[in-house]
Scaffold this motif. Structure first.
Motif, PDB file in Angstrom:
ATOM      1  N   UNK A  23       0.569  -1.259   0.002  1.00  0.00           N
ATOM      2  CA  UNK A  23       0.012   0.058   0.035  1.00  0.00           C
ATOM      3  C   UNK A  23       0.858   1.526   0.022  1.00  0.00           C
ATOM      4  N   UNK A  24       1.904   1.582   0.996  1.00  0.00           N
ATOM      5  CA  UNK A  24       2.780   2.115   1.320  1.00  0.00           C
ATOM      6  C   UNK A  24       3.642   2.658  -0.668  1.00  0.00           C
ATOM      7  N   UNK A  25       3.925   1.612  -1.329  1.00  0.00           N
ATOM      8  CA  UNK A  25       4.564   1.960  -2.429  1.00  0.00           C
ATOM      9  C   UNK A  25       3.289   2.779  -3.366  1.00  0.00           C
ATOM     10  N   UNK A  26       2.385   2.204  -2.950  1.00  0.00           N
ATOM     11  CA  UNK A  26       1.379   2.824  -4.049  1.00  0.00           C
ATOM     12  C   UNK A  26       1.218   4.208  -4.003  1.00  0.00           C
ATOM     13  N   UNK A  27       1.134   4.232  -3.149  1.00  0.00           N
ATOM     14  CA  UNK A  27       0.848   5.969  -2.450  1.00  0.00           C
ATOM     15  C   UNK A  27       0.185   6.154  -1.714  1.00  0.00           C
ATOM     16  N   UNK A  28      -0.558   5.036  -0.963  1.00  0.00           N
ATOM     17  CA  UNK A  28      -1.898   4.463  -0.039  1.00  0.00           C
ATOM     18  C   UNK A  28      -1.631   5.949   1.356  1.00  0.00           C
ATOM     19  N   UNK A  29      -2.270   6.717   1.509  1.00  0.00           N
ATOM     20  CA  UNK A  29      -2.416   6.759   2.695  1.00  0.00           C
ATOM     21  C   UNK A  29      -2.869   6.364   3.960  1.00  0.00           C
ATOM     22  N   UNK A  30      -2.091   5.570   4.606  1.00  0.00           N
ATOM     23  CA  UNK A  30      -2.234   4.748   5.987  1.00  0.00           C
ATOM     24  C   UNK A  30      -3.243   5.666   6.801  1.00  0.00           C
ATOM     25  N   UNK A  31      -4.232   5.369   7.986  1.00  0.00           N
ATOM     26  CA  UNK A  31      -4.528   6.724   9.020  1.00  0.00           C
ATOM     27  C   UNK A  31      -5.375   5.380   9.978  1.00  0.00           C
ATOM     28  N   UNK A  32      -4.369   4.769  10.695  1.00  0.00           N
ATOM     29  CA  UNK A  32      -4.134   4.068  12.148  1.00  0.00           C
ATOM     30  C   UNK A  32      -5.617   4.490  12.613  1.00  0.00           C
ATOM     31  N   UNK A  33      -6.915   3.671  13.553  1.00  0.00           N
ATOM     32  CA  UNK A  33      -6.871   5.362  14.979  1.00  0.00           C
ATOM     33  C   UNK A  33      -8.371   5.279  14.520  1.00  0.00           C
ATOM     34  N   UNK A  34      -9.004   5.488  13.352  1.00  0.00           N
ATOM     35  CA  UNK A  34      -9.542   6.588  13.251  1.00  0.00           C
ATOM     36  C   UNK A  34     -10.976   5.460  12.617  1.00  0.00           C
ATOM     37  N   UNK A  35     -12.106   5.648  13.779  1.00  0.00           N
ATOM     38  CA  UNK A  35     -13.328   5.181  13.949  1.00  0.00           C
ATOM     39  C   UNK A  35     -14.360   6.250  13.716  1.00  0.00           C
ATOM     40  N   UNK A  36     -14.872   5.628  12.291  1.00  0.00           N
ATOM     41  CA  UNK A  36     -15.904   6.279  11.465  1.00  0.00           C
ATOM     42  C   UNK A  36     -17.515   6.792  11.826  1.00  0.00           C
TER      43      UNK A  36
END
Length: 365
Positions: free
Chosen positions: A190-203
């Motif tokens: 995912x990081x190699x494809x440029x996806x921004x990772x955002x843990x700790x987010x409960x919508x």
């Protein structure tokens, strides 16, 4: 010859019908005119034509269904005493009789898994409309930490390099139902494809979470609202497609109660399999090829012989991102990865193992 009625012709229903067709008079009920798989969400929305080639197949193409009568309609009721199922078609209502009933109606989940009646043209239009919506977006937020959300984010980022794709999930890491090794490997991709990772987010879920939305996403965990041109809700809020069934067959979550033999308690002539069946916390019978065991148990039931127990796997396994230009990665329950080169997916896996081996022959479409 005894009559077997299969309510729901998704992945598991089709496989069960194929295995029973030589032993029973089989009828299958489906709201779709073909097998519209719920697998590989990421490939479906990022590369819909490629996905449709492998996961959207008219029933007439399956050689194993040549002996199966298919009815294109929606399930509207079940009479356990009369052993009939009420089916509403486009312009008629019918009552289909059975000696043995298989419930394999699956679940509803987001915009990609719905039980409503559709034509082939409707399905094709939906597939391409979703892709056009996402391809036009400059920013995409994917909400959820399961395999569907991870696959959506990874495949969209690879297919739409001009878009900013973010994955928002509530835990410290995504894929909590997989072995931890799986996330460590997928995280790197995912990081190699440029996806921004955002843990700790409960919508905070809006009422429209079954659609792709464009409204701000708010968080119960306190972060500022996120704005994106397109928001994909893949939060795992599945709903069993059991509104047509008597309440006595269901557990508190609306799933079909089953014994270890996949029979409905108190109704040995009724079986259930797949995501709709309350087999285990992961409801894994759809992904662990339990169709073979089910078909054997149905034959045993009809012959008055002992039935075998279903033993669910303890962890998720299989592919996460689906087939990629560089091949396919499949993960074992232990987290070990097996790589298949791209040429083998197209020339061996799909034509020989899937179409000929698993589905027993699929005609060209």
């Amino acid at each position: 010859m005894q009559r077997v009625l299969i309510a729901g012709l998704g992945d598991t229903g089709v496989l069960t019908a194929i295995k029973l067709a030589r032993h029973f008079e089989v009828t299958g009920i489906s709201a779709k005119p073909g097998l519209l798989s719920g697998q590989e969400l990421g490939v479906r929305i990022a590369r819909p034509q490629e996905w449709a080639r492998d996961y959207w197949t008219g029933f007439e193409r399956f050689r194993g269904l040549d002996r199966v009568r298919t009815v294109h309609g929606t399930l509207a009721g079940l009479d356990l005493a009369d052993r009939t199922v009420r089916v509403e078609a486009a312009d008629s209502v019918r009552h289909e009789p059975y000696d043995i009933l298989v419930i394999s109606t699956g679940v509803s989940n987001g915009f990609w898994r719905r039980p409503h009646w559709q034509t082939a043209a409707d399905i094709d239009a939906d597939l391409h409309a979703v892709h056009r919506r996402l391809a036009a977006a400059e920013t995409i937020a994917v909400i959820g930490g399961g395999a569907a959300a991870v696959s959506a984010a990874g495949n969209l980022a690879a297919a739409l390099p001009g878009a900013a794709v973010g994955l928002y999930y509530p835990g410290d890491h995504a894929l909590p139902q997989h072995h931890r090794r799986v996330w460590r490997r997928i995280e790197g991709r995912l990081r190699a494809h440029g996806v921004g990772l955002h843990p700790g987010h409960r919508a905070v879920l809006p009422e429209t979470h079954d659609e792709i939305t464009g409204d701000p996403v708010h968080w119960s965990t306190g972060q500022p609202a996120v704005h994106a041109d397109a928001v994909i809700w893949a939060v795992g809020r599945v709903r069993p497609n059991t509104g047509w069934l008597p309440a006595e067959l269901l557990d508190d979550g609306g799933f079909v109660r089953v014994t270890a033999q996949l029979q409905v308690p108190g109704h040995p002539e009724v079986f259930a399999i797949g995501d709709v069946a309350a087999t285990d916390p992961l409801r894994a019978s759809a992904r662990s090829r339990a169709d073979g065991l089910l078909a054997r148990n149905i034959r045993a039931h009809a012959a008055g012989k002992p039935l075998r127990d279903y033993t669910p796997p303890k962890a998720r396994w299989g592919s996460v991102l689906g087939a990629q230009p560089d091949g396919l990665e499949v993960f074992a329950p232990s987290g070990q990865v097996f790589r298949l080169p791209a040429w083998s997916v197209r020339k061996v896996l799909q034509p020989w193992i899937v179409r000929r081996g698993i589905y027993r022959g699929v005609r060209s479409g």
